[in-house]
Design an enzyme around this catalytic site. Structure first.
Site, PDB file in Angstrom:
ATOM      1  N   CYS A 132       0.837  -1.207   0.000  1.00  0.00           N
ATOM      2  CA  CYS A 132       0.000   0.000   0.000  1.00  0.00           C
ATOM      3  C   CYS A 132       0.869   1.253   0.000  1.00  0.00           C
ATOM      4  O   CYS A 132       1.438   1.616   1.041  1.00  0.00           O
ATOM      5  CB  CYS A 132      -0.939  -0.005   1.211  1.00  0.00           C
ATOM      6  SG  CYS A 132      -2.014   1.450   1.301  1.00  0.00           S
ATOM      7  N   CYS A 135      -0.367   4.099   2.230  1.00  0.00           N
ATOM      8  CA  CYS A 135      -0.215   3.806   3.659  1.00  0.00           C
ATOM      9  C   CYS A 135       1.224   4.027   4.125  1.00  0.00           C
ATOM     10  O   CYS A 135       1.468   4.573   5.201  1.00  0.00           O
ATOM     11  CB  CYS A 135      -0.610   2.362   3.961  1.00  0.00           C
ATOM     12  SG  CYS A 135      -2.250   1.866   3.404  1.00  0.00           S
ATOM     13  N   ASP A 136       2.182   3.582   3.316  1.00  0.00           N
ATOM     14  CA  ASP A 136       3.562   3.472   3.793  1.00  0.00           C
ATOM     15  C   ASP A 136       4.585   4.322   3.042  1.00  0.00           C
ATOM     16  O   ASP A 136       5.761   4.337   3.425  1.00  0.00           O
ATOM     17  CB  ASP A 136       4.007   1.998   3.723  1.00  0.00           C
ATOM     18  CG  ASP A 136       3.134   1.097   4.580  1.00  0.00           C
ATOM     19  OD1 ASP A 136       2.656   1.571   5.627  1.00  0.00           O
ATOM     20  OD2 ASP A 136       2.924  -0.069   4.196  1.00  0.00           O
TER      21      ASP A 136
END
Length: 315
Positions: A132, A135-136
Site C-alpha cells: 500500500c 499507507c507506507d
C-alpha cells in the site's frame, strides 16, 4: 439464532460491531484467519485521525475490538466455509460446527493483496515490504524504492511514491506493460521513475537494518541481479475475499461485492457489505471504518423495519 452476524474483524467489521452493539443488536463477529485484517501486518499507522503521534496497527485494531466488546459484541473464531443466503434466516457453516443463523448479515471480509510468493517477501511485510503506497510511502522519504508490477495500479503507485522517494524503479517480468497508455506515459515522463523490465523477482534481500534490495532474474541474459532498494512495494492487484459466497451474491466487474451507490446494500435483502470487500478504489482504514458505520445503520434500519430502500431495484 442471532439478529446480525458480522464476517470480518478489520476496521469495517469492528466499526459495524461498535455501532450495532451500542444499538443493542448484540452482534456476533466471526474472526477469520487474520483477526484485525491487514492493519495487523502494519507497523506505524500515521494517517488514522485522532492519533497525532501515530499508532501501531495491531494496537489500533485491538482497541477497536475492546470498544466493540465493551458495548456487548461477541466474537467467535472460525472460518466460514459455506453460506446459504438465499433468504433469511441466513445460514453460515463454520468448520465442523452446526450452522449459525442470522436475520441479517454484514460482509466485511476484505481483500487480500496478491503477493509474488518469493522468499523473504511475506516475512518482511511491514519491515520494508508493503502492498500500500498511500499507507507506507511516507516512511521512505529520500530513499530508493522498487515497485513490482506492470498494470495501472503499479504505474499509479510508482508516480505517487516519487513524492517521497529519491528514485522509484519499476520491476516487471515482461518487456511490455499491461497498464493503459495514459498511465504508462505519466510514469515514463516522471524523471524519478527508472525501469527494470523483463526481469522476474526471485527473492527479497534482507540487510542488517531492513530490506536491502530485490534479487531478480534478467530474462534476456539468464543472469541473476540484485536491484538495491530500501523498500519494495508489491502492486500486482488485490483479491476480494468472496470465494466462500459461491456465487450467491452479485459482484461488480472487478469481483468485489456490488452495493447500491451511497449505501452498503447488496442485491440480497438483509445482506450488507462494507470495507475492502466492496471497495477496490480507496482501500484505506478510515474509508473502511466509514462504510462499516454505514452498514451498521443500514442493517439496524432493516431489522427495525424502518428501511426506506427499495430492494427490488437493480444494482
Amino acid at each position: 439464532m442471532h439478529k446480525v452476524v458480522i464476517l470480518g474483524t478489520g476496521p469495517a467489521g469492528l466499526t459495524a460491531a461498535i455501532y450495532l452493539a451500542r444499538a443493542n443488536m448484540n452482534p456476533l463477529v466471526i474472526e477469520g484467519a487474520e483477526p484485525g485484517g491487514q492493519l495487523t501486518t502494519t507497523t506505524d499507522v500515521e494517517n488514522f485521525p485522532g492519533f497525532p503521534e501515530g499508532i501501531m496497527g495491531p494496537e489500533l485494531m485491538d482497541n477497536m475490538r475492546k470498544q466493540a466488546e465493551r458495548f456487548g459484541a461477541t466474537f467467535k473464531r472460525g472460518w466460514v466455509k459455506e453460506v446459504d443466503i438465499a433468504k433469511p434466516p441466513f445460514k453460515l457453516y463454520l468448520d465442523d460446527h452446526d450452522p449459525i443463523e442470522a436475520d441479517a448479515l454484514i460482509l466485511s471480509t476484505g481483500a487480500s493483496a496478491k503477493l509474488l510468493g518469493i522468499p523473504g517477501e511475506k516475512e518482511n511485510i511491514g519491515q520494508g515490504v508493503s502492498t500500500c503506497a498511500t499507507c507506507d510511502g511516507f516512511f521512505f522519504r529520500g530513499k530508493k524504492i522498487i515497485v513490482v508490477g506492470g498494470g495501472d495500479s503499479a504505474m499509479e503507485e510508482a508516480n505517487f511514491l516519487t513524492k517521497f522517494a529519491s528514485q522509484v524503479t519499476v520491476v516487471h517480468r515482461r518487456t511490455e506493460l499491461r497498464a493503459s497508455k495514459i498511465m504508462q506515459d505519466r510514469a515514463r515522463q516522471n524523471e524519478k521513475v527508472a525501469w527494470a523490465l523483463d526481469r522476474t523477482p526471485i527473492e527479497v534481500v534482507k540487510g542488517e537494518s531492513g530490506v536491502k534490495g530485490l534479487k531478480v532474474m534478467n530474462n534476456e541474459t539468464g543472469k541473476e541481479e540484485i536491484i538495491e532498494a530500501d523498500g519494495i512495494f508489491i502492486a500486482i492487484g488485490h483479491q476480494p475475499n468472496t470465494a466462500f459466497l459461491n456465487g450467491q451474491i452479485a459482484l461488480d466487474d472487478n469481483g468485489y461485492v456490488a452495493v447500491r451507490p451511497g449505501t452498503t446494500l447488496t442485491d440480497i435483502p438483509g445482506v450488507f457489505a462494507c470495507g475492502d470487500v466492496q471497495d477496490h478504489v480507496y482501500r484505506q482504514a478510515i474509508t473502511a471504518a466509514g462504510t462499516g458505520c454505514m452498514a451498521a445503520l443500514d442493517c439496524e434500519r432493516y431489522l427495525e423495519g424502518s428501511a426506506t430502500h427499495d430492494w427490488s431495484q437493480t444494482l
